[in-house]
Structure formats: structure tokens, C-alpha cells
Design an enzyme around this catalytic site. Structure first.
Site, PDB file in Angstrom:
ATOM      1  N   VAL A 193      38.861  49.409  48.919  1.00 56.95           N
ATOM      2  CA  VAL A 193      39.289  50.799  49.111  1.00 56.95           C
ATOM      3  C   VAL A 193      38.057  51.661  48.877  1.00 56.95           C
ATOM      4  CG1 VAL A 193      40.717  52.649  48.167  1.00 56.95           C
ATOM      5  CG2 VAL A 193      41.655  50.323  48.350  1.00 56.95           C
TER       6      VAL A 193
ATOM      7  N   ILE B 173      38.717  40.708  35.699  1.00 56.23           N
ATOM      8  CA  ILE B 173      38.062  40.627  34.384  1.00 56.23           C
ATOM      9  C   ILE B 173      38.071  39.186  33.859  1.00 56.23           C
ATOM     10  CG2 ILE B 173      40.030  41.145  32.894  1.00 56.23           C
ATOM     11  CD1 ILE B 173      38.011  43.200  31.539  1.00 56.23           C
TER      12      ILE B 173
ATOM     13  N   GLY C 169      43.776  42.936  42.394  1.00 55.56           N
ATOM     14  CA  GLY C 169      44.443  41.629  42.333  1.00 55.56           C
ATOM     15  C   GLY C 169      44.138  40.882  41.052  1.00 55.56           C
TER      16      GLY C 169
ATOM     17  N   ALA D  59      47.092  42.673  36.271  1.00 62.34           N
ATOM     18  CA  ALA D  59      47.955  43.842  36.457  1.00 62.34           C
ATOM     19  C   ALA D  59      48.520  43.871  37.878  1.00 62.34           C
ATOM     20  CB  ALA D  59      47.171  45.121  36.176  1.00 62.34           C
TER      21      ALA D  59
ATOM     22  N   ILE E 113      48.852  42.457  28.647  1.00 60.77           N
ATOM     23  CA  ILE E 113      49.880  41.932  29.555  1.00 60.77           C
ATOM     24  C   ILE E 113      51.226  42.555  29.200  1.00 60.77           C
ATOM     25  CG2 ILE E 113      51.137  39.823  30.220  1.00 60.77           C
ATOM     26  CD1 ILE E 113      48.425  38.362  30.085  1.00 60.77           C
TER      27      ILE E 113
ATOM     28  N   LYS F 176      52.166  29.559  22.000  1.00 51.87           N
ATOM     29  CA  LYS F 176      51.622  30.403  20.922  1.00 51.87           C
ATOM     30  C   LYS F 176      52.760  30.770  19.984  1.00 51.87           C
ATOM     31  CE  LYS F 176      49.766  35.055  20.125  1.00 51.87           C
ATOM     32  NZ  LYS F 176      49.366  36.321  20.767  1.00 51.87           N
TER      33      LYS F 176
ATOM     34  N   ALA G  20      45.917  35.380  25.665  1.00 49.16           N
ATOM     35  CA  ALA G  20      47.002  35.287  24.683  1.00 49.16           C
ATOM     36  C   ALA G  20      48.087  36.288  25.087  1.00 49.16           C
ATOM     37  CB  ALA G  20      46.485  35.600  23.290  1.00 49.16           C
TER      38      ALA G  20
HETATM   39  C1  LIG Z   1      37.678  40.581  25.651  1.00 52.84           C
HETATM   40  C2  LIG Z   1      39.032  40.797  26.215  1.00 52.84           C
HETATM   41  C3  LIG Z   1      40.073  40.001  25.782  1.00 52.84           C
HETATM   42  C4  LIG Z   1      41.353  40.209  26.274  1.00 52.84           C
HETATM   43  N1  LIG Z   1      42.360  39.465  25.784  1.00 52.84           N
HETATM   44  C5  LIG Z   1      43.624  39.728  26.167  1.00 52.84           C
HETATM   45  C6  LIG Z   1      44.694  38.995  25.671  1.00 52.84           C
HETATM   46  O1  LIG Z   1      44.513  38.095  24.868  1.00 52.84           O
HETATM   47  N2  LIG Z   1      45.936  39.285  26.115  1.00 52.84           N
HETATM   48  C7  LIG Z   1      46.161  40.282  27.012  1.00 52.84           C
HETATM   49  O2  LIG Z   1      47.309  40.559  27.334  1.00 52.84           O
HETATM   50  N3  LIG Z   1      45.137  40.964  27.559  1.00 52.84           N
HETATM   51  C8  LIG Z   1      43.889  40.721  27.151  1.00 52.84           C
HETATM   52  N4  LIG Z   1      42.840  41.407  27.707  1.00 52.84           N
HETATM   53  C9  LIG Z   1      43.093  42.306  28.819  1.00 52.84           C
HETATM   54  C10 LIG Z   1      43.010  41.597  30.172  1.00 52.84           C
HETATM   55  O3  LIG Z   1      41.902  40.783  30.270  1.00 52.84           O
HETATM   56  C11 LIG Z   1      42.905  42.578  31.348  1.00 52.84           C
HETATM   57  O4  LIG Z   1      42.401  43.766  30.919  1.00 52.84           O
HETATM   58  C12 LIG Z   1      44.223  42.782  31.906  1.00 52.84           C
HETATM   59  O5  LIG Z   1      44.682  41.569  32.342  1.00 52.84           O
HETATM   60  C13 LIG Z   1      44.251  43.825  33.010  1.00 52.84           C
HETATM   61  O6  LIG Z   1      43.310  43.606  33.987  1.00 52.84           O
HETATM   62  P1  LIG Z   1      43.459  44.373  35.355  1.00 52.84           P
HETATM   63  O7  LIG Z   1      44.266  43.556  36.276  1.00 52.84           O
HETATM   64  O8  LIG Z   1      43.916  45.761  35.056  1.00 52.84           O
HETATM   65  O9  LIG Z   1      41.968  44.541  35.879  1.00 52.84           O
HETATM   66  P2  LIG Z   1      40.918  43.497  36.480  1.00 52.84           P
HETATM   67  O10 LIG Z   1      41.166  42.115  36.061  1.00 52.84           O
HETATM   68  O11 LIG Z   1      39.581  44.097  36.179  1.00 52.84           O
HETATM   69  O12 LIG Z   1      41.160  43.534  38.050  1.00 52.84           O
HETATM   70  C14 LIG Z   1      40.727  44.618  38.835  1.00 52.84           C
HETATM   71  C15 LIG Z   1      41.022  44.332  40.286  1.00 52.84           C
HETATM   72  O13 LIG Z   1      40.750  45.499  41.043  1.00 52.84           O
HETATM   73  C16 LIG Z   1      40.054  45.117  42.209  1.00 52.84           C
HETATM   74  N5  LIG Z   1      39.271  46.274  42.698  1.00 52.84           N
HETATM   75  C17 LIG Z   1      38.351  46.989  42.025  1.00 52.84           C
HETATM   76  N6  LIG Z   1      37.844  47.937  42.841  1.00 52.84           N
HETATM   77  C18 LIG Z   1      38.454  47.816  44.036  1.00 52.84           C
HETATM   78  C19 LIG Z   1      38.357  48.480  45.281  1.00 52.84           C
HETATM   79  N7  LIG Z   1      37.488  49.476  45.490  1.00 52.84           N
HETATM   80  N8  LIG Z   1      39.166  48.088  46.297  1.00 52.84           N
HETATM   81  C20 LIG Z   1      40.046  47.077  46.138  1.00 52.84           C
HETATM   82  N9  LIG Z   1      40.172  46.402  44.977  1.00 52.84           N
HETATM   83  C21 LIG Z   1      39.382  46.768  43.948  1.00 52.84           C
HETATM   84  C22 LIG Z   1      39.203  43.938  41.799  1.00 52.84           C
HETATM   85  O14 LIG Z   1      38.792  43.154  42.899  1.00 52.84           O
HETATM   86  C23 LIG Z   1      40.206  43.201  40.900  1.00 52.84           C
HETATM   87  O15 LIG Z   1      41.044  42.389  41.692  1.00 52.84           O
HETATM   88  C24 LIG Z   1      41.562  41.212  27.236  1.00 52.84           C
HETATM   89  C25 LIG Z   1      40.507  41.998  27.692  1.00 52.84           C
HETATM   90  C26 LIG Z   1      39.257  41.806  27.181  1.00 52.84           C
HETATM   91  C27 LIG Z   1      38.133  42.668  27.666  1.00 52.84           C
END
Ligand SMILES: Cc1cc2nc3c(=O)[nH]c(=O)nc-3n(C[C@H](O)[C@H](O)[C@H](O)COP(=O)(O)OP(=O)(O)OC[C@H]3O[C@@H](n4cnc5c(N)ncnc54)[C@H](O)[C@@H]3O)c2cc1C
Length: 547
Positions: free
Chosen positions: A197, A51, A13, A16, A361, A84, A56
């Protein structure tokens, strides 16, 4: 022929999870052409946080919001968003001859054409001339520079949503964006389960037939979207798909984010700032109520304490910290196949390029679109998976090479890090070949795949911004006559002046947008409106920083 898929489970959640849920919900459950009986569930661990950085964006997010029929005013108010117009790169090259810091802008709006062509050729051929704007390409040729410098918004206070005389994206509160999309998804029929999970069950073909949830037990499903972030819980850990690291290409592998108060919250920039540091770079992202800052660095050249010390020094003793610093380990690279069997990884589970160009994103939005274009039946046709995976691979490879330009073309050699990113970081064959080619001519449309995120205009901007043609301008065919170029620059300067006075102050614009949302003048989420040509909308916004 398989059956239509009716039971989709999104695991995770974060940004992504909720962006993919929004797209699938719009297409399959809520919008025009929705199919009855489709169930979409987001399963999110109550223990593992998202995370929480990623603030941005690029202009594709506007297309996503319009497609999902999300009101822009409400979006801005709920996500603490600001506008932006550009990224400003400070200190990525050696200081200028007069000792000033090198700085260049990478805006979403390119320069106005001159004599029928993009201004890169005459700029490179004739140079900036005696100009007090520092000789920056965007300052001399573009309108966004003037607006960004004067902290202006891209449209009049009462202008229509999603419009502007300049192309723009948003700075958003990452947690706020996920929460806002979650609320909309739940209103529109997506189900939510807070649980972990812990295992998967597969049939004889290797397809996942159910997930095991810690509290809720067996969870049957037909399609799994793995949005578990850098861990890649299902695609990597449970299905065993390898992750191909890009650590040799992009050396930064750590980040420390800190949120701070802005000295004067009414002084609101419309640029993402990216400043080169000793072993990486720092960011500053202005939201309505605070600034997001942080450092991205390579652990091979600075340990976490050294990195934090450098960041703290940059922030200075008087900055009010709103969060405690934490270290994030970044998994840079891509999962070899994001679509494996009936599991599709999106977001950090699929891949991550370091955040310099705010592409995560964007990657999530594109994955959601490519999934819907290649949506399978319960046969999970391998041709569809193959095409999806090819698009994802190309995207990451192109972004990797585009990011590589920023480092490879730096002329800094003042720290071991800068020497390493310039000389030791790996370059793809494509990038090596292109850099050799671009020595002799500017990048042209044909050098870049149609629909690539960063077109030739964006690449030209980086090359010129970094002084690639400073010492030796390539031979230019068909450069406009000098007199036309001089007149163009004078006209543009006048237009910059007019624009920076005609457009409203950025903070005033954001305040007005927020006030409209609060007073409920906006239309809110209206289902069933067919006014949008989806294909045109989505195709149009794939190209960034075109003229
Ligand atoms: C320093 C930094 C700066 C960034 N800046 C930007 C930016 O400016 N613009 C941009 O577009 N992106 C940026 N990003 C990328 C962005 O922050 C995230 O990587 C992106 O939004 C994708 O995150 P995610 O949803 O894949 O993962 P996460 O946010 O890590 O979410 C993971 C989810 O999975 C769930 N989960 C994990 N394990 C389980 C399980 N066993 N069972 C059920 N649920 C589980 C967690 O609870 C959580 O809800 C940046 C990343 C970093 C590190």
C-alpha cells in the site's frame, strides 16, 4: 441508516492481520449468520517482513480456536506449540535470605478456595510456615505449581481437546501461527494480495475510498483494518492519528530475540521463563522443536552491544543458536484513537505494551471481538467508534498498570536500571491510589473493572509473589481459622503429589497430540457447527488466573 459493509481490506499479514481476518471471516463470510457478497482481502507487503516474535499466549487463544472451529491437535502440530501453564519470574527481587534466587510463579489456575475464600488472605495472615517450598504463594496454595515443576501437561494423554484439570495457554511459533491462520482463511474465502500500500484516497468526509497498491493500482474499499505493525502505516502515517507513548511508564524499548536448540528436546517445560537482567529481562519460551529466547531492555541503560553481550553470556557458549540475533525497536504506547474514520488499527499499529505478560495476541483477539460487537454500516457511526476506542484505551491502560506492578514492586537496587524502574518510572494515578489501598487490604474484585484482562486474583498473585505483604500483613477480616488453614495446606500438598504423578509428561502429551493430528484422527475444520455458545465462551475466558 448506512448500508451493510461488503468490502473489507486488511493491510498486513502478521499475527494481527490473520487473527482479525479469521474473526471477520468467521462472522461475516464463513460461519453461521454469514452474509452473501462480503469480500475480505488481506493485502501484505512482499518486502516488509512480519515481526516474527510473540510466542507466549494467554488462555483466550483457546476460545479463539474453538470459536473458529480449528482443531486443537492440528493447531498444536502446525504451530510447533506446547502448553503454557504459567509464567515463572526469576530474580525480580533480591535473593532470598539463604542466598537462593528469588522466584515466583504466575499460573493461569489459581489456588483452591479455603473456608469459602481464596487462599490469599490466610497465606498473608499466617505466612507459609515452615515449608520447604520456599514460601512461594503458588507453591503453597496452588496445583499448577506442582504440575509446572514436574513438567506435566494439564490433561490425560487421551483427554478431550481444549480441556484440562488446569487452565492453560500455548507457546507457539509466531510465524507458524500466522501461516496456519492464513491457510485456513484462504480455504474459507478470504482473498490475499501480495503488494504494498503506497497511498490512500479519501472522500470529502475523510473516509478512505481506495488504497493505492504499488503493483495492482487502485483498490476500492469500504473498511480498512490497519495491521501494519509498529509503523502504523495508515492510521498514524497516512491519517495522522498521534501515537501516545508510554515510554515514561514502561522503560523497556528494545528487544533481541534468538532461537536456540534445547539441550534435550524431550525435557519440555510448561512455563514461560522471565528472568530479570541488568537493564531489562530475558525470556525463554519452549516450543516442541526449539526454544525462543531473547532480551527485552531499556536503551537508556544498555546499548545494543551491551545487551547482546549480556544475552550471550546468559545463553552460554555451548547453546546452539538457530537464528542470528537482531535488534527490534519497540513502540510502547497506544495510538490515540485506534478507530479513525473507516480505518481500524489492530496489533502493533494500535498499541504495544512490553511483552512481559504476553498481551499482544490478547489485545488483537479483544479488538476483533469488540469490532464485531460494534460493527458499523457505511455511515461509520461515531457512537460505535467511540465505544470501541474506549474499550481499547481501557485495556491498554489496565495492562500498562498491571505491568507497572512488576517493576514498581521490585526491591532490586543493584543497577541504575532497577533503581530507575522502581523510583523514576511514571505511575498512573489509578496505580498509585491502588498501591496505597492495597497496603491495607488485598485487592478485591471491585478494584478492577468487570471483564478486565487481569482480575484481582492475578493482581494478588503478583503482590504476594513480590513480597508486598512480607513485612506487614494487612488486617484481615474473616480470615479462616488457623487449624483449617493448616489442614488445607496438608490436603493441598497431597493433591499436588497426586496430580504431579497422575498427569502425563508434557513432552509425551505434545507428542501424542501431534501424532493424532498427523494421523488425521482429528475432525479438522468443520463448517456450520452450532455447538458453541459464543457469548459464554468469549466472556468466560476474559478472566485470567481466577481461582
Ligand atoms: C520482543 C517481543 C516479544 C513479543 N512477545 C509476545 C508474546 O509473547 N506474546 C504476544 O502476544 N505478543 C508478543 N509480542 C508482540 C507480537 O510479536 C507482535 O507485535 C504482534 O503479533 C502484532 O504484530 P502485527 O501483526 O501487528 O505486526 P507485524 O508482525 O509487524 O506485521 C506487519 C505486517 O504489515 C505488513 N505491511 C507493512 N507495511 C505495509 C505496506 N505498506 N503495505 C502492505 N503491507 C504492509 C507487513 O508486510 C507485515 O505483514 C512481542 C513483541 C516483541 C517485540
Amino acid at each position: 441508516m448506512g448500508e451493510p459493509i461488503s468490502h473489507i481490506t486488511i493491510v498486513g499479514g502478521g499475527t494481527a492481520g490473520w487473527i482479525v481476518a479469521s474473526y471477520l471471516n468467521h462472522k461475516l463470510q464463513w460461519g453461521i449468520g454469514a452474509r452473501p457478497g462480503v469480500r475480505i482481502t488481506v493485502v501484505e507487503s512482499p518486502r516488509i517482513p512480519t515481526i516474527g516474535v510473540g510466542e507466549a499466549t494467554v488462555p483466550t487463544l483457546k476460545a479463539t480456536l474453538r470459536l473458529l472451529q480449528i482443531d486443537e491437535d492440528e493447531f498444536v502440530a502446525r504451530t510447533d506449540a506446547t502448553i503454557k501453564l504459567a509464567i515463572r519470574f526469576d530474580d525480580w527481587q533480591r535473593p532470598l535470605g539463604d542466598g537462593r534466587m528469588h522466584s515466583y510463579l504466575s499460573p493461569f489456575s489459581g489456588g483452591r478456595n479455603v473456608g469459602g475464600s481464596y487462599p490469599a488472605s490466610p497465606f498473608v495472615a499466617y505466612g507459609a510456615g515452615t515449608d520447604d517450598r520456599g514460601g512461594d504463594f503458588q507453591a503453597v496454595t496452588g496445583l499448577a505449581w506442582a504440575a509446572a515443576e514436574a513438567r506435566r501437561g494439564p490433561r490425560k494423554i487421551d483427554g478431550p481437546p481444549f480441556s484440562g484439570v488446569l487452565q492453560y495457554a500455548y507457546h507457539v511459533d509466531a510465524a507458524g501461527l500466522a501461516a496456519f491462520l492464513k491457510e485456513i482463511c484462504l480455504e474459507r474465502g478470504v482473498a490475499y494480495v501480495a503488494d504494498d500500500v503506497v497511498a490512500i484516497e479519501q472522500d470529502e468526509r475523510g473516509m478512505i475510498t481506495s488504497l493505492s497498491l504499488a503493483e495492482h493500482g487502485r483498490w476500492p474499499t469500504e473498511l480498512v483494518i490497519d495491521c501494519t505493525g509498529f509503523r502504523g502505516l495508515i492510521v498514524n502515517e497516512m491519517l495522522g492519528e498521534p501515537f501516545d507513548s508510554f515510554a515514561d511508564y514502561l522503560l523497556n524499548d528494545r528487544a533481541i530475540p534468538i532461537q536456540v536448540e534445547r539441550d534435550d528436546r524431550t525435557v519440555l517445560s510448561a512455563q514461560t521463563e522471565a528472568r530479570a537482567m541488568n537493564a531489562g529481562w530475558s525470556w525463554r519460551i519452549p516450543l516442541h522443536g526449539r526454544d525462543g529466547t531473547g532480551l527485552v531492555y531499556s536503551s537508556a541503560f544498555a546499548n545494543d552491544d551491551e545487551a547482546l553481550t549480556e544475552l550471550e553470556r546468559l545463553l552460554g557458549p555451548t547453546a546452539t543458536r538457530l537464528t542470528s540475533p537482531r535488534t527490534i525497536k519497540m513502540r510502547v504506547g497506544r495510538t490515540r484513537r485506534s478507530w479513525v474514520k473507516n480505518c481500524i488499527a489492530v496489533g502493533g499499529a494500535s498499541g504495544f505494551m512490553e511483552p512481559l505478560e504476553s498481551t499482544t495476541i490478547l489485545a488483537i483477539e479483544l479488538a476483533a471481538r469488540w469490532l464485531l460487537k460494534n460493527f458499523p454500516t457505511t455511515d461509520f457511526e461515531s457512537a460505535l467508534a467511540g465505544r470501541f476506542n474506549r474499550e481499547i484505551d481501557r485495556f491498554y491502560d489496565e495492562v500498562r498498570d498491571f505491568l507497572g506492578l512488576h517493576f514498581a514492586l521490585s526491591d532490586r537496587d543493584d543497577t541504575p536500571y532497577w533503581r530507575a524502574v522502581r523510583h523514576d518510572a511514571k505511575r498512573s494515578d489509578t496505580l498509585t491510589e491502588n498501591l496505597a489501598l492495597w497496603r491495607h487490604r488485598l485487592p478485591i474484585r471491585e478494584d478492577v473493572r468487570a471483564g478486565a484482562a487481569f482480575g484481582h486474583v492475578a493482581i494478588q498473585g503478583v503482590l504476594i509473589g513480590k513480597g508486598f505483604y512480607h513485612d506487614a500483613a494487612p488486617a484481615m477480616a474473616g480470615v479462616v481459622p488457623r487449624s483449617i488453614w493448616d489442614r488445607h495446606r496438608a490436603d493441598l500438598r497431597a493433591q499436588q503429589h497426586v496430580l504431579s504423578h497422575a498427569l502425563p509428561d508434557h513432552f509425551a502429551l505434545i507428542e501424542a497430540i501431534r501424532a493424532r493430528a498427523v494421523h488425521g484422527i482429528s475432525a479438522g475444520h468443520v463448517p456450520g457447527i452450532a455447538a458453541i455458545d459464543e457469548e459464554a465462551l468469549l466472556a468466560q475466558t476474559q478472566l485470567l488466573r481466577e481461582g
